[in-house]
Design an enzyme around this catalytic site. Structure first.
Site, PDB file in Angstrom:
ATOM      1  NE  ARG A   1      11.042  -2.000  50.526  1.00 42.94           N
ATOM      2  CZ  ARG A   1      12.162  -2.710  50.343  1.00 42.94           C
ATOM      3  NH1 ARG A   1      12.115  -4.010  50.164  1.00 42.94           N
ATOM      4  NH2 ARG A   1      13.308  -2.102  50.331  1.00 42.94           N
TER       5      ARG A   1
ATOM      6  CE  LYS B   1      17.842  -9.350  49.916  1.00 40.78           C
ATOM      7  NZ  LYS B   1      17.667  -8.208  49.012  1.00 40.78           N
TER       8      LYS B   1
ATOM      9  NE  ARG C   1      18.207   0.297  50.048  1.00 40.92           N
ATOM     10  CZ  ARG C   1      16.893   0.086  50.083  1.00 40.92           C
ATOM     11  NH1 ARG C   1      16.053   1.099  49.981  1.00 40.92           N
ATOM     12  NH2 ARG C   1      16.427  -1.116  50.229  1.00 40.92           N
TER      13      ARG C   1
ATOM     14  NE  ARG D   1      13.643  -0.002  54.365  1.00 36.95           N
ATOM     15  CZ  ARG D   1      14.156  -1.109  53.832  1.00 36.95           C
ATOM     16  NH1 ARG D   1      13.437  -2.221  53.771  1.00 36.95           N
ATOM     17  NH2 ARG D   1      15.378  -1.119  53.355  1.00 36.95           N
TER      18      ARG D   1
ATOM     19  NE  ARG E   1      22.650  -5.113  52.004  1.00 38.67           N
ATOM     20  CZ  ARG E   1      21.409  -5.408  52.364  1.00 38.67           C
ATOM     21  NH1 ARG E   1      21.182  -6.332  53.269  1.00 38.67           N
ATOM     22  NH2 ARG E   1      20.394  -4.757  51.824  1.00 38.67           N
TER      23      ARG E   1
HETATM   24  P1  ADP Z   1      16.850  -4.326  51.172  1.00 38.25           P
HETATM   25  O1  ADP Z   1      16.857  -5.816  51.111  1.00 38.25           O
HETATM   26  O2  ADP Z   1      15.575  -3.704  50.797  1.00 38.25           O
HETATM   27  O3  ADP Z   1      18.041  -3.686  50.526  1.00 38.25           O
HETATM   28  P2  ADP Z   1      17.422  -4.480  54.004  1.00 38.25           P
HETATM   29  O4  ADP Z   1      16.232  -4.320  54.843  1.00 38.25           O
HETATM   30  O5  ADP Z   1      18.031  -5.840  53.840  1.00 38.25           O
HETATM   31  O6  ADP Z   1      17.058  -3.834  52.642  1.00 38.25           O
HETATM   32  O7  ADP Z   1      18.606  -3.529  54.542  1.00 38.25           O
HETATM   33  C1  ADP Z   1      18.420  -2.147  54.759  1.00 38.25           C
HETATM   34  C2  ADP Z   1      19.755  -1.482  55.031  1.00 38.25           C
HETATM   35  O8  ADP Z   1      20.361  -2.040  56.222  1.00 38.25           O
HETATM   36  C3  ADP Z   1      20.836  -1.674  53.961  1.00 38.25           C
HETATM   37  O9  ADP Z   1      20.709  -0.749  52.888  1.00 38.25           O
HETATM   38  C4  ADP Z   1      22.115  -1.468  54.777  1.00 38.25           C
HETATM   39  O10 ADP Z   1      22.376  -0.109  55.023  1.00 38.25           O
HETATM   40  C5  ADP Z   1      21.776  -2.120  56.099  1.00 38.25           C
HETATM   41  N1  ADP Z   1      22.171  -3.551  56.104  1.00 38.25           N
HETATM   42  C6  ADP Z   1      21.339  -4.629  56.139  1.00 38.25           C
HETATM   43  N2  ADP Z   1      22.050  -5.774  56.095  1.00 38.25           N
HETATM   44  C7  ADP Z   1      23.362  -5.418  56.017  1.00 38.25           C
HETATM   45  C8  ADP Z   1      24.574  -6.142  55.917  1.00 38.25           C
HETATM   46  N3  ADP Z   1      24.598  -7.482  55.872  1.00 38.25           N
HETATM   47  N4  ADP Z   1      25.736  -5.431  55.836  1.00 38.25           N
HETATM   48  C9  ADP Z   1      25.736  -4.102  55.881  1.00 38.25           C
HETATM   49  N5  ADP Z   1      24.622  -3.359  55.962  1.00 38.25           N
HETATM   50  C10 ADP Z   1      23.446  -3.994  56.023  1.00 38.25           C
END
Ligand code: ADP
Length: 208
Positions: free
Chosen positions: A122, A13, A163, A152, A88
């Site tokens: 990554r 994404k 996750r 990370r 999410r």
């Molecule tokens: P990826 O797309 O690799 O899963 P992100 O960088 O989008 O990771 O998000 C990393 C972390 O940040 C998520 O695992 C979550 O803990 C938190 N996070 C990001 N966006 C949201 C959201 N919309 N609602 C709740 N937690 C979020």
């Protein structure tokens, strides 16, 4: 043009959002990037979110919805935006629907075993937050700002499986949610980034 990108962790994404936003002049809103910046800056929100993120969980809906609501008020969003990593949960999607209109939700589909492989390669920049993959960029410093790269905490194998589980439980239902509204488009994300990009761009050109 107001867009949502859906897809599991590691679907690409962020990579796709960067190129698509440049090409179509959209504001890129990544809640993950915003939260990591809060953590780097050591803000109260960043400190609150850190343990949840590192355990592979979701930050509370209230915090995230407030953060996105503020972000959408910024002037760069008036020409259109792309939400990457938000919504999410169904509660987040309902809140979003109350704030603004969404024109399209693009679901980037990638099989689970590919996700784990991708995430393990990554690397992120400690300075500007840019993301890389060792298969395409095997260096220890960022080519954008020169700062050191790191893995990370939530990209470590134990957390990745949590996750993916959280994604399956909480986020995957959004595919049906947007399908029900007639806004969903599926894109096969298990291809070269340029091919995925071309397909997304073609979908967006139809919208304009
Ligand atoms: P990826 O797309 O690799 O899963 P992100 O960088 O989008 O990771 O998000 C990393 C972390 O940040 C998520 O695992 C979550 O803990 C938190 N996070 C990001 N966006 C949201 C959201 N919309 N609602 C709740 N937690 C979020």
């Amino acid at each position: 043009m107001n867009l949502v990108f859906l897809g599991p962790p590691g679907a690409g994404k962020g990579t796709q959002a960067e190129t698509i936003c440049k090409r179509f002049g959209l504001a890129h809103i990544s809640t993950g990037d915003m939260l990591r910046k809060e953590m780097r800056d050591g803000t109260e929100l960043g400190q609150k979110a850190k343990s949840v993120i590192e355990a592979g969980g979701l930050v509370s809906d209230d915090i995230i919805i407030g953060m996105v609501k503020n972000r959408l008020k910024q002037p760069d969003c008036t020409a259109g935006f792309l939400l990457d990593g938000f919504p999410r949960t169904i509660a987040q999607a309902d809140a979003l629907g109350g704030i603004t209109t969404i024109d399209l939700a693009i679901n980037i589909d990638v099989p689970e075993q590919v996700l784990v492989e991708r995430i393990s390669g990554r690397r992120m920049c400690t300075g500007c937050g840019a993301g890389f993959h060792v298969a395409m960029y095997d260096k220890s410093t960022c080519d954008k700002c020169g700062a050191a790269l790191y893995i990370r905490d939530d990209d470590k194998p134990d957390t990745v499986s949590s996750r993916i589980q959280v994604y399956n439980e909480k986020t995957q239902p959004l595919i049906q949610y947007y399908e029900g509204k007639g806004l969903l488009r599926n894109v096969d994300g298990n291809r070269k980034p340029a091919d995925v990009q071309a397909e997304i761009a073609a979908l967006l050109e139809q919208l304009q």
